[in-house]
Structure formats: structure tokens, C-alpha cells
Design a protein around this motif. Structure first.
Motif, PDB file in Angstrom:
ATOM      1  N   PHE A 168       0.847  -1.185   0.000  1.00  0.00           N
ATOM      2  CA  PHE A 168       0.000   0.000   0.000  1.00  0.00           C
ATOM      3  C   PHE A 168       0.888   1.242   0.000  1.00  0.00           C
ATOM      4  O   PHE A 168       1.944   1.275   0.634  1.00  0.00           O
ATOM      5  N   ARG A 169       0.430   2.255  -0.723  1.00  0.00           N
ATOM      6  CA  ARG A 169       1.072   3.567  -0.696  1.00  0.00           C
ATOM      7  C   ARG A 169       0.188   4.494   0.138  1.00  0.00           C
ATOM      8  O   ARG A 169      -1.010   4.592  -0.087  1.00  0.00           O
ATOM      9  N   LEU A 170       0.770   5.157   1.124  1.00  0.00           N
ATOM     10  CA  LEU A 170       0.028   6.042   2.010  1.00  0.00           C
ATOM     11  C   LEU A 170       0.218   7.490   1.601  1.00  0.00           C
ATOM     12  O   LEU A 170       1.333   7.914   1.276  1.00  0.00           O
ATOM     13  N   GLY A 175      -5.362  19.547   5.976  1.00  0.00           N
ATOM     14  CA  GLY A 175      -6.287  20.670   5.902  1.00  0.00           C
ATOM     15  C   GLY A 175      -7.072  20.867   7.186  1.00  0.00           C
ATOM     16  O   GLY A 175      -7.401  22.000   7.547  1.00  0.00           O
ATOM     17  N   HIS A 176      -7.378  19.781   7.892  1.00  0.00           N
ATOM     18  CA  HIS A 176      -8.089  19.903   9.162  1.00  0.00           C
ATOM     19  C   HIS A 176      -7.139  20.367  10.260  1.00  0.00           C
ATOM     20  O   HIS A 176      -5.953  20.016  10.260  1.00  0.00           O
ATOM     21  N   THR A 455       1.934   5.830  11.449  1.00  0.00           N
ATOM     22  CA  THR A 455       0.473   5.923  11.455  1.00  0.00           C
ATOM     23  C   THR A 455      -0.037   6.164  12.872  1.00  0.00           C
ATOM     24  O   THR A 455       0.237   5.364  13.769  1.00  0.00           O
ATOM     25  N   PRO A 456      -0.777   7.259  13.121  1.00  0.00           N
ATOM     26  CA  PRO A 456      -1.312   7.512  14.466  1.00  0.00           C
ATOM     27  C   PRO A 456      -2.534   6.648  14.741  1.00  0.00           C
ATOM     28  O   PRO A 456      -2.965   5.856  13.891  1.00  0.00           O
ATOM     29  N   ARG A 478      -5.794  11.657  14.242  1.00  0.00           N
ATOM     30  CA  ARG A 478      -5.005  12.900  14.234  1.00  0.00           C
ATOM     31  C   ARG A 478      -4.708  13.336  12.805  1.00  0.00           C
ATOM     32  O   ARG A 478      -4.586  14.532  12.522  1.00  0.00           O
ATOM     33  N   ASP A 479      -4.542  12.357  11.914  1.00  0.00           N
ATOM     34  CA  ASP A 479      -4.283  12.624  10.507  1.00  0.00           C
ATOM     35  C   ASP A 479      -5.366  11.971   9.648  1.00  0.00           C
ATOM     36  O   ASP A 479      -6.033  11.034  10.082  1.00  0.00           O
TER      37      ASP A 479
END
Length: 564
Positions: A168-170, A175-176, A455-456, A478-479
């Protein structure tokens, strides 16, 4: 074990404090957060001691060594498993009362009969050969009859092998300015709701923000997408294009809004008089919007008129999840109860209670977590903030527990189904590692775990397939992160690591009459608990889960700042 649980409890409290807006933290809370690394180290050491030297597990991810090695150290001798015992010559037993001479005669007779059968078979083959003009007949392929169980095992083995090679590519969508509480997907668009009061629409292929939907004055807590036929009906009424999509949003400001994605405009809004904590859409009759509140109320609203059709005091505490499956609606609350409702297509009373299972049945009492649901037929998959998933048969009340983490320090925040997969999020309190665990449906057999070092904690999840059949997921917390599946045959390296944990290779275990289990984080004895534990106890008295409490409280802070 008592100290381990107290450390878990303190780390959960710190996690909940970190969700809060930084400027609203008190000096005492900042001190507690500063102890996070110290507490994690202590917890990791204690868990290592509890595991002991008896069993060592080595889990290897991608590459040539992509296999799990297992070593078991034990002084006790054990007999070999019959499936793994070495081959040996079988010695026939002589039945009781039979002499060796008689046995030998029977053996000779058997050999003669076998020889005659073999001679008859050879003669038949010669006749067939003669009939073919002296040519050898082609051998017929052997027919193998396999049972459905063997077919399922073979399919599972193939599926497991493919996911062990998953790539997988993350990509992050930035923006938030606060926690992302909910995500949904429509075609190539991702819609995210945040505690910063905004809803953002993202174009996934280009990873760009298309629209910013501002209108709520409190944190956005939930999103839903009505079926396309109901979107077309509303678009016709509003003189919009027939391909228009609409999004439902609920907020701590007590409002439910309907948004048109093409324009980003709010086309309808209703004030519910209660902070909205969950919602879903029921595609029955003219359509109904079902909302859940922080006080445990479940309400039904007309899709056409937005008028209130029904209000039910369904739960004692906050409704944390609402899911629809055809005419059925499933609701879960912070006190651990689950209710099943039937849609009646009636404007006066759209919902009728079919079943209610309290925390004594679900085993989710006193967890302090946010129950989330994912229905599948007669089963409900329940995530409730601990190291395992619950599988509830909502017709009979039978409950199974599915391991979602190999350590009691694991936290499960959300569960989702997509294309034959059951996906559970997991966060390790001891080391801060976040992962997604994959199980095959319908048997819930463990496939693999996907993890990335950066990854959070995952609080929300959505999934869909691309046009080429690849998986595309989005996770929020968080993200906001998009997980894009890469071709397994390509040379590209993925951003995630696929690894298997043999400790999750267990069959779901039935649990009856549970009032809590080893995952419980609620303790009656306060001996040895310092004053930082009392903050959490006072928070629990509000009847809200700690995660939801943070969302609602900080939304009130934002709303108050905006009105001064």
C-alpha cells in the motif's frame, strides 16, 4: 496483573487528554502527558515479564524471510501431534482369539485375490488396447472429490498468501486543524468531518481538497451517504442534476445538515435539541434519517420534509453508533447496550424495537470506550475500545470474542467490512503502534496485519474498490490518510509492512453472560491509584465515553469562543 491494568488505565487517560485541544489543557494535565514515555516503558517491561521465557514468537514481514518462526521452550515432554508424526510401517494387529497360523492363511488368501484382480484388470486393458488398433489409450485424469470445507480452506490459503504480499502507498490529506472524527467515500471522493467544525471534500486521485463545507458551530461527529435513488429524488425536488450526491452530517451543535456535493451548499438543516453523536439513513418508503444523541435518545426524521417522526429514549447513555442494514437499524451506546430496530415505513412510528441486549450480554460494561457497530446478516461486529472484537448474534444474544490484538494493551476503536474482509483497527498503548488487522469473511479467519511506523491512532475508517479492483481505504484520527493498494507484481515498495501474528490465529470463542472480561479498564479498588486516576473517574460520571466526551466538550469550547 493489577499494576499492568493501572498502567493501561493511566495511558488511556493520557491518550484522551492528548485528543483535547492543546490550549485548553491545564498545567496538571500537561504534567500527566509528559509521563507518557515513562509509563509506556514500565508497561512494556511488565508485559514482557508476564509473557515469560516459555514461548518466543518471531514475526517477520516482507522479503525472503517472510515467514513466521515459532520456538517453544519447555522442559516437559510432549507426544508428537498425529498430523506431524513421522511416517512408519503399519503392523496389523491380530484379533483376539485368532492364531498366527490362521492369520497367515487369511493373508495368503488375500494376496491371491489381489493377484486375480490385478490379472483381470491387465486383461481388460489388453482388450481396450486391441480395440484401439494396438495403440495405448490415453490415461484419464483422476477425479478428486473435495468437500466444501476443503475448498474453503484452499481459498483461504490463497487469500492469505496474497495479503501477506500486500503493498500500500500512504498519502496524507492535510487541511483539518483538529481530530478527524468521521469519514465516508463517494466514487473518487472522500468526505471527512472534524472537531474543527468543518467538513472537507477531497479528490483522492490528486490528493487535493475540493470543497470546505462550513456551517456547523460545533464539532462534526458523524457523516452518512444516502442511497443514489434517494439522492436523485431530492435532486429533482431541488432542480439539481440527477447525478447529484448528498451528504448527511451531525454535530455537537444539535444540528443535522444535508449538503449538495457539486455546489458545497447546505440544502436542508434541522435543529434536534440534542447534541448529535451518530446518524444513519434508512432506505424504506420515502426514506428516514435516524439520529442518536448524547443523552441516549434515538430520533427518526423524514428525508423529504425533515420533520421529526419519532423520538425514543432508547439508551441510558450516549448513542455512539447507528448502522442500517436494509429495513433494520442497529444502535449502540456508551453503557454497553445494543438495540435492534425495524423500519415500519410509517410516518407516525417509523421504528419498532425488535431486540435489546444490555451490557451483561454484550460484555461491554464499564469499558469507557466508544462502541462502534458493523452488521452482517444475523451478526453484529462490535468494537468497544479493548483488545478484542465482539461478534453478537442479535437474534439469540450469543456472543463470541475475536482476538484483535495479541496483548491486553491493545485498543480497538473501529471495525469495518469491505469485499469479503473484516478490518479492525488496533492501537498498542505500550508502544504507540497503530495497525489494521484483516480477517476473511464469513468465518472471521485471521489473514494478516498492516502497519506503518508513522500511522497515528485510527478513530474512523472507510473503504471502497478502485476501477481496477484494488483496495482504497481512508483512515481518520489525528491525521487523514489514504491507503492505496499497489500491484503485488510491481517493483514499487509500499509504505506499509504486512506481517502475521500467530497469536491471532484462533477461532472466535463463545462468551456467555459476560459483564466484562480481562480487557476491562474499570476497577473498583483504588488502592495504589494516584490522583490522576480520579480525573477519569469524574469524567465517567457524565455518562459519556471519554473519546466522545472530548469531542463534545471541545466543540463547546470552540462554539463559546466563536460567540464571544
Amino acid at each position: 496483573m493489577g499494576e499492568v491494568r493501572k498502567l493501561q488505565k493511566k495511558l488511556r487517560q493520557i491518550e484522551n487528554l492528548e485528543i483535547k485541544i492543546s490550549h485548553s489543557l491545564t498545567p496538571e494535565e500537561r504534567v500527566k502527558i509528559s509521563r507518557k514515555a515513562e509509563l509506556r516503558t514500565r508497561l512494556a517491561d511488565l508485559l514482557l515479564q508476564l509473557c515469560g521465557p516459555q514461548q518466543t514468537l518471531e514475526i517477520v514481514g516482507e522479503g525472503k524471510q517472510g515467514k513466521m518462526k515459532r520456538q517453544v521452550h519447555s522442559d516437559a515432554t510432549s507426544e508428537p501431534h498425529p498430523l506431524h508424526s513421522p511416517s512408519a510401517t503399519k503392523i496389523p494387529k491380530i484379533p483376539k482369539g485368532q492364531t498366527e497360523q490362521t492369520a497367515q492363511q487369511e493373508k495368503t488368501t488375500s494376496l491371491k485375490e489381489t493377484s486375480r484382480e490385478k490379472g483381470s484388470k491387465d486383461e481388460a486393458e489388453r482388450q481396450v488396447k486391441a480395440g484401439n488398433g494396438g495403440k495405448e489409450s490415453e490415461p484419464r485424469p483422476a477425479r478428486i472429490n473435495t468437500s466444501p470445507e476443503e475448498d474453503q480452506d484452499a481459498e483461504f490459503t490463497s487469500l492469505k498468501a496474497s495479503w501477506e504480499k500486500a503493498k500500500f502507498r500512504l498519502r496524507s490529506l492535510e487541511g483539518h486543524s483538529d481530530i478527524i472524527t468521521c469519514v465516508v467515500a463517494v466514487d473518487n471522493l472522500v468526505i471527512s468531518g472534524s472537531r474543527d467544525t468543518t467538513i472537507k471534500v477531497w479528490h483522492v486521485p490528486t490528493a487535493t481538497e475540493q470543497r470546505n463545507l462550513g456551517g456547523h458551530t460545533g464539532g462534526v461527529t458523524c457523516l452518512a451517504v444516502p442511497p443514489s435513488e434517494y439522492c436523485r429524488r431530492l435532486a429533482c425536488d431541488l432542480s439539481l442534476g440527477e447525478k447529484e450526491w448528498f451528504i448527511l452530517s451531525g454535530s455537537a451543535d444539535c444540528c443535522v445538515k444535508i449538503w449538495a456535493l457539486s455546489t458545497g451548499q447546505c440544502v436542508k438543516s434541522v435543529y434536534t435539541f440534542n447534541a448529535v453523536t451518530a446518524l444513519c439513513f434508512v432506505p424504506e418508503g420515502h426514506g428516514y434519517i435516524i439520529t442518536g444523541s448524547d443523552g441516549g435518545k434515538v430520533q427518526a426524521w423524514s428525508w423529504q420534509t425533515m420533520e421529526n417522526c419519532q423520538s425514543i429514549n432508547a439508551h441510558e447513555e450516549a448513542v455512539t453508533s447507528l448502522q442500517a442494514q436494509g429495513p433494520l437499524v442497529f444502535s449502540a451506546s456508551a453503557e454497553g447496550g445494543v438495540s435492534v430496530w425495524e423500519g415500519l415505513c410509517s410516518d407516525r412510528q417509523p421504528l419498532r424495537l425488535l431486540h435489546h441486549w444490555d451490557a451483561a450480554v454484550t460484555g461491554c460494561a464499564g469499558q469507557g470506550g466508544r462502541l462502534t457497530l458493523s452488521p452482517r446478516g444475523d451478526r453484529l461486529f462490535v468494537a468497544y475500545g479493548t483488545s478484542s472484537l465482539r461478534i453478537l448474534n442479535w437474534r439469540t444474544g450469543t456472543v463470541f470474542r475475536l482476538a484483535n490484538h495479541s496483548s491486553i494493551a491493545g485498543v480497538t476503536d473501529c471495525v469495518h467490512q469491505t469485499e469479503g474482509l473484516l478490518i479492525g483497527s488496533c492501537y498498542d498503548l505500550a508502544n504507540g503502534e497503530s495497525m489494521l488487522n484483516l480477517f476473511s469473511l464469513p468465518r472471521c479467519r485471521y489473514l494478516t496485519s498492516l502497519t506503518c511506523a508513522d500511522t497515528p491512532r485510527i478513530l474512523s475508517f472507510a473503504a471502497w474498490l478502485t476501477g481496477s479492483g484494488g483496495h482504497r481505504w481512508v483512515t481518520g484520527g489525528r491525521d487523514l490518510t489514504v491507503w492505496e493498494q499497489l500491484p503485488s507484481s510491481g517493483k514499487q515498495r509500499g509504505d506499509i509492512t504486512a506481517k502475521r501474528d500467530c497469536r491471532l490465529d484462533v477461532t472466535p470463542m463463545e462468551s456467555e453472560g459476560l459483564t466484562g472480561d480481562e480487557d476491562s479498564d474499570d476497577y473498583s479498588d483504588d488502592d495504589g491509584v494516584d490522583e490522576e486516576d480520579h480525573t477519569s473517574q469524574n469524567a465517567a460520571e457524565t455518562g459519556l465515553s471519554s473519546w466522545l466526551r472530548c469531542v463534545l466538550q471541545e466543540s463547546e469550547v470552540i462554539e463559546g469562543v466563536g460567540t464571544e
